[in-house]
Design a protein around this motif. Structure first.
Motif, mmCIF file in Angstrom:
data_model
loop_
_atom_site.group_PDB
_atom_site.id
_atom_site.type_symbol
_atom_site.label_atom_id
_atom_site.label_comp_id
_atom_site.label_asym_id
_atom_site.label_seq_id
_atom_site.Cartn_x
_atom_site.Cartn_y
_atom_site.Cartn_z
ATOM 1 N N LEU A 266 -3.668 -84.348 -90.334
ATOM 2 C CA LEU A 266 -3.076 -82.713 -91.472
ATOM 3 C C LEU A 266 -2.554 -83.130 -92.549
ATOM 4 O O LEU A 266 -0.968 -83.397 -91.926
ATOM 5 C CB LEU A 266 -3.001 -81.699 -90.304
ATOM 6 C CG LEU A 266 -3.415 -81.466 -89.594
ATOM 7 C CD1 LEU A 266 -3.340 -79.675 -88.492
ATOM 8 C CD2 LEU A 266 -4.936 -80.471 -89.640
ATOM 9 N N ALA A 267 -2.239 -82.757 -94.157
ATOM 10 C CA ALA A 267 -1.219 -83.226 -94.470
ATOM 11 C C ALA A 267 -2.106 -81.957 -95.676
ATOM 12 O O ALA A 267 -2.645 -80.935 -95.931
ATOM 13 C CB ALA A 267 -1.576 -84.773 -94.877
ATOM 14 N N ASN A 268 -0.790 -81.877 -96.571
ATOM 15 C CA ASN A 268 -0.859 -81.070 -97.726
ATOM 16 C C ASN A 268 -1.454 -82.528 -99.266
ATOM 17 O O ASN A 268 -1.419 -83.242 -98.988
ATOM 18 C CB ASN A 268 0.192 -80.784 -98.210
ATOM 19 C CG ASN A 268 1.684 -81.326 -98.395
ATOM 20 O OD1 ASN A 268 1.571 -82.666 -98.071
ATOM 21 N ND2 ASN A 268 3.013 -80.464 -97.679
ATOM 22 N N ALA A 269 -1.504 -81.664 -100.631
ATOM 23 C CA ALA A 269 -1.604 -82.925 -101.229
ATOM 24 C C ALA A 269 -1.185 -83.968 -101.668
ATOM 25 O O ALA A 269 -1.112 -85.021 -102.372
ATOM 26 C CB ALA A 269 -0.936 -81.772 -102.914
ATOM 27 N N GLN A 270 0.744 -84.234 -101.069
ATOM 28 C CA GLN A 270 1.092 -85.331 -101.189
ATOM 29 C C GLN A 270 0.368 -86.556 -100.938
ATOM 30 O O GLN A 270 1.000 -87.794 -101.543
ATOM 31 C CB GLN A 270 2.609 -85.043 -100.810
ATOM 32 C CG GLN A 270 3.287 -84.292 -101.343
ATOM 33 C CD GLN A 270 3.956 -84.415 -102.954
ATOM 34 O OE1 GLN A 270 3.876 -84.972 -102.712
ATOM 35 N NE2 GLN A 270 4.875 -83.328 -102.977
#
Length: 397
Positions: A266-270
């Motif tokens: 899972l990750a965000n925009a980075q």
């Protein structure tokens, strides 16, 4: 403390015609003071990572800034004045960023700072900019601390990590059913905030953080011991709460740490940049991302931006480019709403209501953009695919 040499890009405007028009401008960096001989321009500055492990973010942001500046200048500028941009390289480092901020405030012709990328760097700069009340419109600096500290001269295009970081964890626990999460995060302001948000969100959504491992961004290359600790906790998924260079290296080492098995990521925009995929290799496949920008958004504003960006840079824009692009147009609107004046500009910035490539941009009293919404994407065959079903499920909760 020894003197730190900060790379500085030469002041320039964004088109050949504008550069010719600005031929009369002369800037002298001598004893920290700059002198400008031309007042027929709107001079702004940007501080972003242009070299170092976060350079991809800064370079893409600059592409967005330059695209918008070129469009505006070719259309006659703002009230007949051309936009002039000075770029400084903060390397996503608080010390470098503070040096850049002091150089910016020493030039009294600069009326605003745009395009800030890294939270820890921006946090180091804001007290310096605050001393002279210089307006700042950040692009993707997302730490909630930036709005909670009460900086009166701050706004940002991107929603903060209370939305973004929480969204990634919520996607895991609520939508995908990963109740036991591990977190890999950098030991800076940005990483610590994301860890706190992950813990809080997991608790609220019936999940649990079973392991949290930290590292020094840009310095840690071997993640094997950290990943071994994560694997020992037997999580359902790993939340990547860091920058692309670190996360790419860690993910490339993760399969071995998990005994040859891939753990859901899972990750965000980075991480939604090509460099993450290149660094992580096949282990990145299947990574889930929550982002506040979708390149496929059919809005006229976004499609016009995407077409112009692809034609100019022969590349697909990401959130950094979109935020940089919208950054300039929000500044343009604020100056126009302020009667063409660049003095006392911050109230006009905060009052701006702009619909851009990223969607609605509306600032609250702390400078946070309240208009953004999350989309869910997954890396499939090396490309980020928008997942409409998971996006709808995320917003249904």
């Amino acid at each position: 403390m020894s003197h730190i040499s900060l790379p500085i890009l030469t002041r320039h405007s964004s088109t050949a015609s504008a550069r010719a028009a600005l031929g009369a401008v002369m800037v002298v960096w001598a004893t920290g003071q700059a002198f400008a001989a031309d007042t027929d321009t709107i001079h702004i500055a940007s501080s972003a990572p242009l070299t170092g492990p976060a350079a991809a973010y800064g370079i893409e942001t600059m592409n967005g800034l330059h695209l918008a500046i070129d469009e505006i200048n070719k259309a006659g500028g703002i009230g007949g004045k051309q936009i002039e941009l000075t770029e400084l390289d903060d390397q996503c480092d608080p010390t470098q960023a503070a040096t850049a901020a002091n150089r910016i405030i020493s030039d009294r012709s600069i009326v605003a700072v745009v395009g800030n990328v890294c939270s820890s760097a921006t946090l180091a700069q804001m007290p310096i900019f605050g001393r002279v009340k210089l307006p700042v419109i950040a692009a993707t600096a997302s730490s909630p601390a930036l709005s909670k500290k009460g900086f009166a001269n701050f706004a940002r295009i991107i929603p903060n990590d209370d939305l973004q970081g929480a969204g990634s964890v919520e996607l895991g626990t609520d939508v995908l059913g990963y109740k036991k999460l591990a977190v890999l995060y950098p030991s800076d302001d940005y990483g610590q905030v994301l860890l706190d948000i992950a813990k809080d969100t997991a608790a609220k959504t019936g999940g649990e953080i079973v392991a949290s491992e930290t590292y020094v961004s840009g310095s840690t290359n071997d993640f094997s011991s950290l990943l071994a600790n994560v694997a020992a906790a037997k999580p359902d998924a790993l939340f990547l709460a860091g920058y692309y260079a670190d996360m790419g290296a860690a993910v490339s080492q993760s399969v071995r740490a998990f005994g040859g098995e891939k753990i859901p990521l899972l990750a965000n925009a980075q991480t939604q940049v090509p460099e993450y995929v290149d660094l992580a290799g096949k282990a990145a496949e299947g990574t889930w991302v929550t982002n506040v920008y979708d390149v496929h958004n059919p809005s006229p504003q976004n499609q016009a931006f995407v077409s112009a960006y692809e034609a100019t840079f022969d590349a697909t824009p990401g959130v950094q480019a979109a935020a940089g692009y919208d950054n300039i147009y929000v500044l343009k609107q604020a100056i126009e709403d302020n009667g063409g004046e660049t003095s006392d500009l911050m109230p006009a910035i905060l009052a701006s209501k702009y619909d851009g490539a990223m969607g609605p941009i509306r600032f609250d009293e702390t400078g946070d953009n309240t208009g953004g919404a999350l989309v869910v994407l997954q890396l499939k065959n090396g490309s980020w695919d928008f997942d409409e079903t998971r996006t709808e499920e995320l917003h249904a909760d």
